[in-house]
Design a protein around this motif. Structure first.
Motif, PDB file in Angstrom:
ATOM      1  N   TRP A 166      -6.852   3.016   1.037  1.00  0.00           N
ATOM      2  CA  TRP A 166      -6.074   4.089   1.646  1.00  0.00           C
ATOM      3  C   TRP A 166      -6.527   4.508   3.048  1.00  0.00           C
ATOM      4  CZ3 TRP A 166      -4.877   8.135  -2.789  1.00  0.00           C
ATOM      5  CH2 TRP A 166      -3.793   7.656  -3.530  1.00  0.00           C
ATOM      6  N   GLY A 167      -7.656   4.027   3.495  1.00  0.00           N
ATOM      7  CA  GLY A 167      -8.062   4.291   4.874  1.00  0.00           C
ATOM      8  C   GLY A 167      -7.004   3.864   5.885  1.00  0.00           C
ATOM      9  N   GLU A 168      -6.119   2.952   5.452  1.00  0.00           N
ATOM     10  CA  GLU A 168      -5.034   2.476   6.324  1.00  0.00           C
ATOM     11  C   GLU A 168      -3.842   3.425   6.353  1.00  0.00           C
ATOM     12  OE1 GLU A 168      -5.609  -0.379   8.084  1.00  0.00           O
ATOM     13  OE2 GLU A 168      -7.554  -0.236   7.079  1.00  0.00           O
ATOM     14  N   LEU A 169      -3.833   4.397   5.467  1.00  0.00           N
ATOM     15  CA  LEU A 169      -2.724   5.365   5.450  1.00  0.00           C
ATOM     16  C   LEU A 169      -3.187   6.653   6.116  1.00  0.00           C
ATOM     17  CD1 LEU A 169      -1.465   5.143   1.733  1.00  0.00           C
ATOM     18  CD2 LEU A 169      -0.601   3.889   3.720  1.00  0.00           C
ATOM     19  N   ASP A 170      -2.232   7.541   6.431  1.00  0.00           N
ATOM     20  CA  ASP A 170      -2.700   8.850   6.887  1.00  0.00           C
ATOM     21  C   ASP A 170      -2.897   9.771   5.681  1.00  0.00           C
ATOM     22  OD1 ASP A 170      -0.060  10.002   6.438  1.00  0.00           O
ATOM     23  OD2 ASP A 170       0.517   8.934   8.272  1.00  0.00           O
ATOM     24  N   ARG A 171      -3.659  10.839   5.919  1.00  0.00           N
ATOM     25  CA  ARG A 171      -4.080  11.681   4.799  1.00  0.00           C
ATOM     26  C   ARG A 171      -2.938  12.343   4.056  1.00  0.00           C
ATOM     27  NH1 ARG A 171      -9.117  14.901   7.403  1.00  0.00           N
ATOM     28  NH2 ARG A 171     -10.122  13.021   8.200  1.00  0.00           N
ATOM     29  N   GLU A 172      -1.879  12.687   4.796  1.00  0.00           N
ATOM     30  CA  GLU A 172      -0.729  13.323   4.145  1.00  0.00           C
ATOM     31  C   GLU A 172      -0.152  12.379   3.088  1.00  0.00           C
ATOM     32  OE1 GLU A 172      -1.167  13.352   7.521  1.00  0.00           O
ATOM     33  OE2 GLU A 172      -1.855  15.435   7.378  1.00  0.00           O
ATOM     34  N   GLU A 173      -0.057  11.104   3.467  1.00  0.00           N
ATOM     35  CA  GLU A 173       0.503  10.136   2.525  1.00  0.00           C
ATOM     36  C   GLU A 173      -0.424   9.972   1.315  1.00  0.00           C
ATOM     37  OE1 GLU A 173       2.279   6.930   4.554  1.00  0.00           O
ATOM     38  OE2 GLU A 173       3.152   6.078   2.736  1.00  0.00           O
ATOM     39  N   ALA A 174      -1.708   9.930   1.575  1.00  0.00           N
ATOM     40  CA  ALA A 174      -2.666   9.828   0.479  1.00  0.00           C
ATOM     41  C   ALA A 174      -2.535  11.031  -0.452  1.00  0.00           C
ATOM     42  CB  ALA A 174      -4.081   9.714   1.031  1.00  0.00           C
ATOM     43  N   CYS A 175      -2.406  12.217   0.129  1.00  0.00           N
ATOM     44  CA  CYS A 175      -2.257  13.430  -0.684  1.00  0.00           C
ATOM     45  C   CYS A 175      -0.996  13.388  -1.527  1.00  0.00           C
ATOM     46  CB  CYS A 175      -2.204  14.678   0.205  1.00  0.00           C
ATOM     47  SG  CYS A 175      -3.824  15.328   0.584  1.00  0.00           S
ATOM     48  N   ARG A 176       0.083  12.964  -0.918  1.00  0.00           N
ATOM     49  CA  ARG A 176       1.344  12.901  -1.664  1.00  0.00           C
ATOM     50  C   ARG A 176       1.224  11.955  -2.859  1.00  0.00           C
ATOM     51  NH1 ARG A 176       4.750  10.728   2.210  1.00  0.00           N
ATOM     52  NH2 ARG A 176       3.660  11.733   3.944  1.00  0.00           N
ATOM     53  N   LYS A 177       0.532  10.845  -2.642  1.00  0.00           N
ATOM     54  CA  LYS A 177       0.383   9.881  -3.731  1.00  0.00           C
ATOM     55  C   LYS A 177      -0.532  10.436  -4.829  1.00  0.00           C
ATOM     56  CE  LYS A 177       1.543   5.743  -1.097  1.00  0.00           C
ATOM     57  NZ  LYS A 177       2.880   5.612  -1.714  1.00  0.00           N
ATOM     58  N   LEU A 178      -1.550  11.159  -4.420  1.00  0.00           N
ATOM     59  CA  LEU A 178      -2.427  11.770  -5.415  1.00  0.00           C
ATOM     60  C   LEU A 178      -1.674  12.814  -6.234  1.00  0.00           C
ATOM     61  CD1 LEU A 178      -5.699  12.167  -3.329  1.00  0.00           C
ATOM     62  CD2 LEU A 178      -5.471  10.864  -5.447  1.00  0.00           C
ATOM     63  N   GLU A 179      -0.783  13.542  -5.563  1.00  0.00           N
ATOM     64  CA  GLU A 179      -0.010  14.550  -6.294  1.00  0.00           C
ATOM     65  C   GLU A 179       0.968  13.900  -7.270  1.00  0.00           C
ATOM     66  OE1 GLU A 179       1.161  17.052  -3.013  1.00  0.00           O
ATOM     67  OE2 GLU A 179      -0.820  18.013  -3.092  1.00  0.00           O
ATOM     68  N   ALA A 180       1.548  12.776  -6.863  1.00  0.00           N
ATOM     69  CA  ALA A 180       2.442  12.042  -7.769  1.00  0.00           C
ATOM     70  C   ALA A 180       1.651  11.544  -8.989  1.00  0.00           C
ATOM     71  CB  ALA A 180       3.075  10.864  -7.043  1.00  0.00           C
ATOM     72  N   LEU A 228       0.827  -1.211   0.000  1.00  0.00           N
ATOM     73  CA  LEU A 228       0.000   0.000   0.000  1.00  0.00           C
ATOM     74  C   LEU A 228       0.863   1.264   0.000  1.00  0.00           C
ATOM     75  CD1 LEU A 228      -3.075   0.419   0.095  1.00  0.00           C
ATOM     76  CD2 LEU A 228      -2.896   0.723   2.552  1.00  0.00           C
ATOM     77  N   LYS A 229       1.958   1.215   0.730  1.00  0.00           N
ATOM     78  CA  LYS A 229       2.833   2.383   0.860  1.00  0.00           C
ATOM     79  C   LYS A 229       3.830   2.513  -0.289  1.00  0.00           C
ATOM     80  CE  LYS A 229       2.527   2.507   5.895  1.00  0.00           C
ATOM     81  NZ  LYS A 229       3.121   1.983   7.140  1.00  0.00           N
ATOM     82  N   SER A 230       4.010   1.442  -1.034  1.00  0.00           N
ATOM     83  CA  SER A 230       5.033   1.457  -2.095  1.00  0.00           C
ATOM     84  C   SER A 230       4.706   2.531  -3.142  1.00  0.00           C
ATOM     85  CB  SER A 230       5.105   0.095  -2.768  1.00  0.00           C
ATOM     86  OG  SER A 230       3.900  -0.162  -3.470  1.00  0.00           O
ATOM     87  N   ASP A 231       5.754   3.059  -3.746  1.00  0.00           N
ATOM     88  CA  ASP A 231       5.566   4.111  -4.739  1.00  0.00           C
ATOM     89  C   ASP A 231       4.863   3.583  -5.975  1.00  0.00           C
ATOM     90  OD1 ASP A 231       6.640   6.143  -3.254  1.00  0.00           O
ATOM     91  OD2 ASP A 231       8.677   5.836  -4.011  1.00  0.00           O
ATOM     92  N   LEU A 232       4.228   4.491  -6.669  1.00  0.00           N
ATOM     93  CA  LEU A 232       3.588   4.154  -7.926  1.00  0.00           C
ATOM     94  C   LEU A 232       4.661   3.747  -8.932  1.00  0.00           C
ATOM     95  CD1 LEU A 232       1.203   7.224  -8.089  1.00  0.00           C
ATOM     96  CD2 LEU A 232       0.666   4.929  -7.316  1.00  0.00           C
ATOM     97  N   SER A 233       4.364   2.739  -9.738  1.00  0.00           N
ATOM     98  CA  SER A 233       5.311   2.350 -10.775  1.00  0.00           C
ATOM     99  C   SER A 233       4.599   2.329 -12.120  1.00  0.00           C
ATOM    100  CB  SER A 233       5.915   0.990 -10.453  1.00  0.00           C
ATOM    101  OG  SER A 233       4.928  -0.005 -10.599  1.00  0.00           O
ATOM    102  N   GLU A 234       5.369   2.182 -13.173  1.00  0.00           N
ATOM    103  CA  GLU A 234       4.835   2.146 -14.543  1.00  0.00           C
ATOM    104  C   GLU A 234       3.582   1.283 -14.665  1.00  0.00           C
ATOM    105  OE1 GLU A 234       4.945   3.043 -17.940  1.00  0.00           O
ATOM    106  OE2 GLU A 234       5.656   4.776 -16.802  1.00  0.00           O
ATOM    107  N   GLY A 235       3.667   0.079 -14.120  1.00  0.00           N
ATOM    108  CA  GLY A 235       2.564  -0.864 -14.242  1.00  0.00           C
ATOM    109  C   GLY A 235       1.241  -0.343 -13.696  1.00  0.00           C
TER     110      GLY A 235
END
Lengths: 185, 185
Positions: free
Chosen positions: B105-119, A83-90
């Motif tokens: 993503w309910g298992e993550l905190d919101r900051e992490e969710a936001c960072r992933k959305l921005e990526a 869940l925490k892993s970074d987004l990848s191409e796939g």
DNA sequence: AGGCTCATGTAACCGGTTACATGATTAT
DNA sequence: ATAATCATGTAACCGGTTACATGAGCCT
């Protein structure tokens, strides 16, 4: 690869059987992931073998016996790591047989292409309705469960809604271009 | 199943080798279909065995020999049959590992969710640029090839462009909702 | 000397689909 | 009666991924 994490994720909410996991997939993850029961049973067996799940045989008298699977600590770690892993191409690769067909539509005549676009639009219009229903279910649920979870369920349903909306607009644009092109093409 | 028809479709434009078919996939179909060379070579072998393709061994002196595949009449029928066939359920099924993650993503905190959305937004912004480049290439081509074909190539590129645009808007909406929720959530 | 292009594949594996198989209980 | 629900799977197959393997010629 993601069926594994879908199963771990649902089992993170609570223990379950293969049968109920199939229903969970069909009712909530099916927009972005489909799973056959044969595959779910296979995967549960190997997740247990790998130590991510534990299993308990529950004998029932009036119904078939069942196997209740529970997430182990290792399983929870594995899930959170994913869940925490970074987004990848796939994570961004799309596979769409419909677009593959569109790519080759130069071999069809325009009337046929238009008819297919209209069918496509029609199907997505039906999907829009079903997403609205889904959004309603999630709102009902969110009163009962952790609203922090329901928030993200809504995001995925919203994605589905917007996706179908976008498909409809694209199809209409394409139909318009085809009909315009008819006169001076 | 669709790799087969992708190969037949490209070979319908003209004879080619496995090596060049791989390049054709990478340059024009990769938005909606990816194919590994090992899979392409395997598939070509079985398409020839099934009578949909014929093959000619071309001996070269300064380069490795090559196998040039051509569509047979049966192959062309098979391709057109697929192209004309009605849309089915499978043509609409999406598989998206990113959305699977969002769902949990309910298992993550919101900051992490936001960072992933921005990526996620960032990646689709880059994709938007590349679709504009693709649209340019198609326009260049359409002067040279049958414009009736290029029209549909544009449709698929347009779909990709709109898709990424939609992903960006969805991500922004989600980020907004998360940040709004911070204060009174 | 080092890396790219051309050109072919094989092998092992993993993930996903379809069909087959069983059988009691419960609701219409 | 009949269909659906509960509950498990197996077997055969197909499609897709990753890694391995070769080797000449050309460009820098």
């Amino acid at each position: 690869m993601s069926l594994k994490f879908g199963l771990l994720g649902i089992l993170n909410y609570g223990s379950s059987t293969g049968y109920d996991l199939k229903k969970a997939f069909d009712s909530s993850l099916s927009f972005f992931w489909q799973a056959h029961k044969s595959q779910i049973y296979k995967e549960l067996t190997s997740l247990e073998r790998d130590g991510f799940l534990s299993v308990e045989n529950v004998v029932q008298l009036d119904r078939p016996n069942k196997k209740v699977y529970s997430l182990t600590d290792r399983g929870r770690e594995e899930f959170l790591g994913w869940l925490k892993s970074d987004l990848s191409e796939g994570d961004f690769q799309v596979r769409d047989t419909f677009l593959m067909k569109v790519f080759f539509w130069g071999e069809l005549d325009r009337e046929e292409a238009c008819r297919k676009l209209e069918a496509y639009r029609g199907i997505h219009e039906k999907k829009l309705e079903s997403y609205q229903a889904v959004a309603g279910h999630i709102r009902d649920y969110s009163a009962l469960v952790d609203p922090e979870k329901a928030r993200y369920w809504e995001f995925t349903a919203r994605f589905g809604y917007r996706y179908s909306e976008n498909c409809i607009e694209w199809a209409e644009e394409a139909i318009h271009l085809l009909k315009e092109g008819e006169n001076h093409g």
